[in-house]
Design a protein around this motif. Structure first.
Motif, PDB file in Angstrom:
ATOM      1  N   VAL A   1       1.285 -14.563   5.711  1.00  0.00           N
ATOM      2  CA  VAL A   1       2.434 -15.041   5.514  1.00  0.00           C
ATOM      3  C   VAL A   1       2.945 -14.692   6.779  1.00  0.00           C
ATOM      4  CG1 VAL A   1       4.073 -16.933   5.291  1.00  0.00           C
ATOM      5  CG2 VAL A   1       1.123 -17.263   4.516  1.00  0.00           C
ATOM      6  N   ILE A   2       3.814 -14.031   5.993  1.00  0.00           N
ATOM      7  CA  ILE A   2       4.822 -13.157   6.563  1.00  0.00           C
ATOM      8  C   ILE A   2       5.037 -12.582   8.046  1.00  0.00           C
ATOM      9  CG2 ILE A   2       6.865 -11.263   6.190  1.00  0.00           C
ATOM     10  CD1 ILE A   2       6.678 -11.939   3.507  1.00  0.00           C
ATOM     11  N   ALA A   3       4.300 -12.048   8.474  1.00  0.00           N
ATOM     12  CA  ALA A   3       4.073 -11.865   9.409  1.00  0.00           C
ATOM     13  C   ALA A   3       3.392 -12.659  10.710  1.00  0.00           C
ATOM     14  CB  ALA A   3       3.178 -11.045   9.641  1.00  0.00           C
TER      15      ALA A   3
ATOM     16  N   LEU B   1      -5.538 -10.246  -3.007  1.00  0.00           N
ATOM     17  CA  LEU B   1      -5.906 -11.379  -2.232  1.00  0.00           C
ATOM     18  C   LEU B   1      -4.621 -12.179  -1.458  1.00  0.00           C
ATOM     19  CD1 LEU B   1      -7.680 -12.485  -0.081  1.00  0.00           C
ATOM     20  CD2 LEU B   1      -8.782 -13.599  -1.606  1.00  0.00           C
ATOM     21  N   GLY B   2      -4.040 -12.659  -3.172  1.00  0.00           N
ATOM     22  CA  GLY B   2      -3.250 -12.976  -2.725  1.00  0.00           C
ATOM     23  C   GLY B   2      -1.337 -12.119  -2.103  1.00  0.00           C
ATOM     24  N   GLU B   3      -2.212 -11.096  -2.328  1.00  0.00           N
ATOM     25  CA  GLU B   3      -1.007 -10.225  -1.451  1.00  0.00           C
ATOM     26  C   GLU B   3      -0.564 -10.210  -0.516  1.00  0.00           C
ATOM     27  OE1 GLU B   3      -1.191  -6.417  -3.658  1.00  0.00           O
ATOM     28  OE2 GLU B   3       0.176  -7.162  -5.475  1.00  0.00           O
TER      29      GLU B   3
ATOM     30  N   GLU C   1       1.488  -7.015  14.121  1.00  0.00           N
ATOM     31  CA  GLU C   1       1.533  -7.345  12.469  1.00  0.00           C
ATOM     32  C   GLU C   1       0.858  -8.627  12.528  1.00  0.00           C
ATOM     33  OE1 GLU C   1       5.922  -8.103  11.156  1.00  0.00           O
ATOM     34  OE2 GLU C   1       6.378  -6.039  12.352  1.00  0.00           O
ATOM     35  N   ILE C   2       0.601  -9.759  13.127  1.00  0.00           N
ATOM     36  CA  ILE C   2      -0.503 -10.084  12.499  1.00  0.00           C
ATOM     37  C   ILE C   2      -1.696  -9.741  12.394  1.00  0.00           C
ATOM     38  CG2 ILE C   2      -0.927 -12.774  13.023  1.00  0.00           C
ATOM     39  CD1 ILE C   2       1.511 -12.961  14.654  1.00  0.00           C
ATOM     40  N   ILE C   3      -2.191  -8.713  13.177  1.00  0.00           N
ATOM     41  CA  ILE C   3      -3.224  -8.528  13.448  1.00  0.00           C
ATOM     42  C   ILE C   3      -3.590  -7.790  12.590  1.00  0.00           C
ATOM     43  CG2 ILE C   3      -5.052  -7.013  14.702  1.00  0.00           C
ATOM     44  CD1 ILE C   3      -3.680  -8.065  17.809  1.00  0.00           C
TER      45      ILE C   3
ATOM     46  N   LEU D   1      -6.520  -8.959   5.257  1.00  0.00           N
ATOM     47  CA  LEU D   1      -6.869 -10.188   5.024  1.00  0.00           C
ATOM     48  C   LEU D   1      -8.175 -10.857   3.849  1.00  0.00           C
ATOM     49  CD1 LEU D   1      -6.338 -13.103   2.741  1.00  0.00           C
ATOM     50  CD2 LEU D   1      -5.126 -13.761   5.040  1.00  0.00           C
ATOM     51  N   TRP D   2      -8.746 -10.262   5.678  1.00  0.00           N
ATOM     52  CA  TRP D   2     -10.261 -10.947   6.065  1.00  0.00           C
ATOM     53  C   TRP D   2     -10.877  -9.328   5.254  1.00  0.00           C
ATOM     54  CZ3 TRP D   2     -11.620 -12.344  11.418  1.00  0.00           C
ATOM     55  CH2 TRP D   2     -10.584 -13.638  11.245  1.00  0.00           C
ATOM     56  N   PHE D   3     -10.494  -8.263   5.067  1.00  0.00           N
ATOM     57  CA  PHE D   3     -11.154  -7.461   4.279  1.00  0.00           C
ATOM     58  C   PHE D   3     -11.316  -7.644   2.753  1.00  0.00           C
ATOM     59  CE2 PHE D   3     -11.116  -3.257   1.689  1.00  0.00           C
ATOM     60  CZ  PHE D   3     -12.252  -3.063   2.628  1.00  0.00           C
ATOM     61  N   HIS D   4     -10.040  -7.926   2.146  1.00  0.00           N
ATOM     62  CA  HIS D   4      -9.930  -8.632   0.782  1.00  0.00           C
ATOM     63  C   HIS D   4     -10.683  -9.166   0.594  1.00  0.00           C
ATOM     64  CE1 HIS D   4      -7.567  -4.838   1.112  1.00  0.00           C
ATOM     65  NE2 HIS D   4      -7.059  -4.958  -0.065  1.00  0.00           N
TER      66      HIS D   4
END
Length: 106
Positions: free
Chosen positions: A48-50, A40-42, A58-60, A66-69
């Motif tokens: 954030v980088i995206a 989740l942290g990764e 890339e953001i999407i 992120l949401w999945f994890h």
């Protein structure tokens, strides 16, 4: 709750019984909370980088990861995503300052 959240929640719960060698999610569950949190942290960092890069696709993509994890973490802890939606609904219409102040009183 949206259909996709319901479907994901159901599948993530089903994966608790799956073979970790045949299921990515089952392998996360088998590795335990620390592994799930690390992943989740990764994903948060990649989001954030995206976001910093500003590329919409890339953001999407990274936000979906992120949401999945996040949903994996919820399922691992037997938390129905509807409870998160209920909490967001409770906060709707409150300013961020009001919401934060309400937490410190409880």
């Amino acid at each position: 709750m949206s259909d996709i959240l319901k479907k994901l929640h159901q599948v993530l719960n089903e994966r608790k019984q799956a073979d970790p060698d045949s299921s990515y999610v089952a392998s996360l569950y088998a590795a335990g909370t620390d592994k799930i949190l690390k992943k989740l942290g990764e994903e948060a960092t990649e989001t954030v980088i995206a976001g910093k890069g500003g590329k919409r696709e890339e953001i999407i993509y990274e936000t979906a990861d992120l949401w999945f994890h996040s949903l994996v973490l919820l399922a691992h802890n037997d938390i129905d995503p509807q409870l998160i939606l209920d909490e967001l609904d409770r906060r709707f219409g409150l300013s961020g300052h009001e919401e934060k102040a309400s937490r410190s009183k409880t």
